[in-house]
Design a protein around this motif. Structure first.
Motif, PDB file in Angstrom:
ATOM      1  N   ALA A   1      -1.883  -9.883  -2.150  1.00  0.00           N
ATOM      2  CA  ALA A   1      -0.631 -10.490  -2.611  1.00  0.00           C
ATOM      3  C   ALA A   1      -0.511 -10.346  -4.121  1.00  0.00           C
ATOM      4  O   ALA A   1      -1.475 -10.015  -4.821  1.00  0.00           O
ATOM      5  N   ALA A   2       0.694 -10.598  -4.616  1.00  0.00           N
ATOM      6  CA  ALA A   2       0.948 -10.601  -6.054  1.00  0.00           C
ATOM      7  C   ALA A   2       2.175 -11.455  -6.326  1.00  0.00           C
ATOM      8  O   ALA A   2       3.058 -11.585  -5.472  1.00  0.00           O
ATOM      9  N   GLY A   3       2.213 -12.020  -7.517  1.00  0.00           N
ATOM     10  CA  GLY A   3       3.388 -12.769  -7.967  1.00  0.00           C
ATOM     11  C   GLY A   3       3.671 -12.414  -9.412  1.00  0.00           C
ATOM     12  O   GLY A   3       2.750 -12.376 -10.232  1.00  0.00           O
ATOM     13  N   VAL A   4       4.952 -12.135  -9.737  1.00  0.00           N
ATOM     14  CA  VAL A   4       5.294 -11.691 -11.084  1.00  0.00           C
ATOM     15  C   VAL A   4       6.564 -12.404 -11.559  1.00  0.00           C
ATOM     16  O   VAL A   4       7.289 -13.010 -10.775  1.00  0.00           O
ATOM     17  N   TYR A   5       6.828 -12.299 -12.852  1.00  0.00           N
ATOM     18  CA  TYR A   5       8.114 -12.730 -13.409  1.00  0.00           C
ATOM     19  C   TYR A   5       8.946 -11.480 -13.634  1.00  0.00           C
ATOM     20  O   TYR A   5       8.521 -10.554 -14.336  1.00  0.00           O
TER      21      TYR A   5
ATOM     22  N   PRO B   1      12.610  -3.425 -10.412  1.00  0.00           N
ATOM     23  CA  PRO B   1      11.377  -3.223 -11.198  1.00  0.00           C
ATOM     24  C   PRO B   1      10.319  -4.279 -10.894  1.00  0.00           C
ATOM     25  O   PRO B   1       9.110  -3.993 -10.924  1.00  0.00           O
ATOM     26  N   GLY B   2      10.773  -5.505 -10.591  1.00  0.00           N
ATOM     27  CA  GLY B   2       9.827  -6.561 -10.248  1.00  0.00           C
ATOM     28  C   GLY B   2       9.064  -6.252  -8.975  1.00  0.00           C
ATOM     29  O   GLY B   2       7.849  -6.504  -8.882  1.00  0.00           O
ATOM     30  N   ILE B   3       9.750  -5.722  -7.968  1.00  0.00           N
ATOM     31  CA  ILE B   3       9.089  -5.345  -6.720  1.00  0.00           C
ATOM     32  C   ILE B   3       8.052  -4.264  -6.978  1.00  0.00           C
ATOM     33  O   ILE B   3       6.917  -4.317  -6.466  1.00  0.00           O
ATOM     34  N   LYS B   4       8.406  -3.287  -7.801  1.00  0.00           N
ATOM     35  CA  LYS B   4       7.478  -2.194  -8.093  1.00  0.00           C
ATOM     36  C   LYS B   4       6.247  -2.711  -8.844  1.00  0.00           C
ATOM     37  O   LYS B   4       5.119  -2.283  -8.581  1.00  0.00           O
ATOM     38  N   GLU B   5       6.478  -3.634  -9.763  1.00  0.00           N
ATOM     39  CA  GLU B   5       5.342  -4.209 -10.502  1.00  0.00           C
ATOM     40  C   GLU B   5       4.428  -4.994  -9.566  1.00  0.00           C
ATOM     41  O   GLU B   5       3.195  -4.858  -9.630  1.00  0.00           O
ATOM     42  N   ALA B   6       5.027  -5.819  -8.704  1.00  0.00           N
ATOM     43  CA  ALA B   6       4.224  -6.615  -7.778  1.00  0.00           C
ATOM     44  C   ALA B   6       3.431  -5.725  -6.832  1.00  0.00           C
ATOM     45  O   ALA B   6       2.251  -5.978  -6.550  1.00  0.00           O
TER      46      ALA B   6
END
Length: 404
Positions: free
Chosen positions: A15-19, A127-132
Motif C-alpha cells: 500500500a501507499a498514501g500520498v498528498y 500524478p498522485g496515482i502514479k506516485e502512489a
C-alpha cells in the motif's frame, strides 16, 4: 485469536498514501493505493442511498469480476453528483492505476470521499496515482490509512491473527468515517485485507453478514452517505485449505472478521464529528432478530437521546420513546433499562415503570466517555448491539462550515 489496534501487514499486499493536492492542507495525505501482488477474490457492500457516487456505481459492477488486485482511493472530493464527467474521471483513475501496475481495468476498484458536487481535480489526481503506485510497500498501510481520511480525528485500523489448518491467517482493516453516519452504512469507507484462502461466494457471505452486525449498527447523525462502501480482498497467501462452505472453519474466519468490523465500527462511532462520548446499546430479550435490531438502532439514532447524553442527563424516557416508534415489536410494560459505565451501573426502569433515581450516581455514570444503554425487552431470545455518540455543539460548528 490476537487483536491489534493497528494494521498488521498481510502477506502479498502492499500500500501507499500520498498528498497530491486535493486537500488544502499539504500535511494531510489525500490519495491511497492498495495492491495485491497476486490475484485476489473480492467482496463488497455499498450505500443504500439512491444518490450514489460514480465510484460506487462502477464498483457495484466491477465487484462481480472474478479477481481484484488493486484499489485506488482519494479523499477531499466525493466525485458524487458530478454527471458523466464524474464517471469518466473515476474510470480514468482506474485505468491509470491499471496501467501503472500492468493490470486489467477490470481488476481495479475505485473509491472517493469528501465534498459532493465538485469536479475532480484530475490534473492533480493522475500524478498522485502514479506516485502512489511507484511507492507501494508492505509497510505502506499507515500512510494509506491516513490518505482516506476527511474530518476524522485519527486513523482507524484493526487486525486479527489466528490459525486455520495450522496456517497463520491475518485479517487487517482500515476505515474512515466521522460524519454523515447512519445505519445501512455511513459516510464511511472500509478496506479489509486477508491472506486467507476462501471462495468469492463465501467471502461475500461473510462480509455481508458481518457488516449487518457492525457498520450497519452505528449512527452519528442520521444521514446515509452517497459514497459508503466496504471492500474486502482475499489473496489466499496463507495456503490454508480453501474455505468453500458454511462449516466450523468458515465460522472461525467469520468470527475473526466480526472482531475487525465491530472494532472499526466502534471507532467510527466514537470519532463522530464533535463527539465527546461513545454510546453502546446492548439490547436483549427481542422477539426476533429484526425486532431487536430495530429497537437498538432507533435508540442510537435518536437526536434527543444523543443530546441527553451530551448533557449527562439521565432522561431515560427518551430511550423508551425512541423504541416505541422504531417499528420493533415489544411490550412496553415488560421493559427493563439500565445505564452503565466504569463508574457503575444503575437501573432506571423495571417492568416499564421508572424507578426512584439516584441522580448523583446517574450523573457520575453519564459523565464518562464510554456508556452502555442496557435494555431487556423480556420478550424472546434475540439480541442486538448498536453504537453511536452524543450530539454536541461542535457537530453543528463542523458541519456549518464543512466546505470551507
Amino acid at each position: 485469536m490476537k487483536k491489534y489496534y493497528e494494521f498488521i501487514p498481510v502477506s502479498g499486499f502492499k500500500a501507499a498514501g500520498v498528498y497530491c493536492g486535493i486537500k488544502k492542507d499539504k500535511s494531510k495525505k489525500d490519495l491511497s493505493v492498495i495492491y495485491s501482488e497476486t490475484k485476489a477474490v473480492s467482496a463488497a457492500t455499498f450505500t443504500t442511498n439512491k444518490v450514489k457516487a460514480a465510484p460506487v456505481q462502477i464498483n457495484m459492477k466491477n465487484i462481480n469480476n472474478d479477481n481484484t488486485q488493486a484499489i485506488v482511493v482519494n479523499s477531499g472530493n466525493a466525485n458524487a453528483c458530478t454527471g458523466e464527467k464524474g464517471f469518466d474521471d473515476a474510470l480514468n483513475m482506474i485505468s491509470t492505476l491499471a496501467d501503472e501496475l500492468n493490470l486489467s481495468p477490470d481488476e481495479v476498484l475505485v473509491a472517493s470521499t469528501g465534498i459532493i458536487g465538485v469536479p475532480m481535480p484530475m490534473e492533480k489526481i493522475i500524478p498522485g496515482i502514479k506516485e502512489a503506485a511507484s511507492t507501494l510497500s508492505p509497510i505502506g498501510f499507515e500512510d494509506a490509512s491516513k490518505g482516506i481520511l476527511t474530518t476524522d480525528s485519527s486513523t482507524k485500523t484493526v487486525s486479527v491473527e489466528f490459525t486455520i489448518d495450522d496456517k497463520s491467517v491475518v485479517i487487517s482493516g482500515m476505515a474512515k468515517g466521522s460524519g454523515m453516519i447512519h445505519p445501512n452504512m455511513a459516510t464511511m469507507l472500509g478496506f479489509i485485507l486477508t491472506d486467507a484462502s476462501i471462495t468469492k461466494k463465501m467471502l461475500q457471505k461473510a462480509l455481508s453478514d458481518s457488516v449487518s452486525d457492525s457498520f450497519n449498527m452505528i449512527s452519528v447523525d442520521g444521514d446515509t452517505s452517497t459514497n459508503d462502501m466496504v471492500i474486502m480482498l482475499a489473496n489466499g497467501k496463507s495456503n490454508n485449505k480453501i474455505i468453500n462452505m458454511d462449516n466450523g472453519i468458515y465460522n472461525k474466519f467469520k468470527a475473526a472478521l466480526d472482531i475487525v468490523n465491530v472494532e472499526l465500527a466502534k471507532m467510527i462511532a466514537k470519532d463522530g464529528e464533535g463527539a465527546t462520548k461513545l454510546i453502546e446499546v446492548n439490547l436483549s430479550g427481542g422477539k426476533s432478530k429484526e425486532d431487536a435490531k430495530l429497537c437498538a438502532k432507533s435508540i442510537i439514532t435518536s437526536n434527543l437521546v444523543k443530546s441527553a447524553f451530551f448533557g449527562s442527563d439521565a432522561n431515560w424516557g427518551r430511550v423508551l420513546c425512541s423504541m416505541g416508534y422504531s417499528g420493533g415489536d415489544f411490550i412496553p410494560e415488560d421493559v427493563e433499562l439500565f445505564f452503565e459505565s466504569k463508574k457503575g451501573k444503575i437501573q432506571l426502569v423495571k417492568n416499564g415503570v421508572g424507578l426512584s433515581l439516584d441522580e448523583k450516581l446517574a450523573k457520575e455514570i453519564l459523565l464518562e466517555d464510554y456508556i452502555k444503554i442496557i435494555v431487556d425487552l423480556k420478550n424472546g431470545e434475540y439480541s442486538a448491539k448498536a453504537w453511536g455518540c452524543d450530539l454536541s455543539y461542535d457537530y453543528v460548528k463542523i458541519n456549518a462550515s464543512y466546505r470551507s
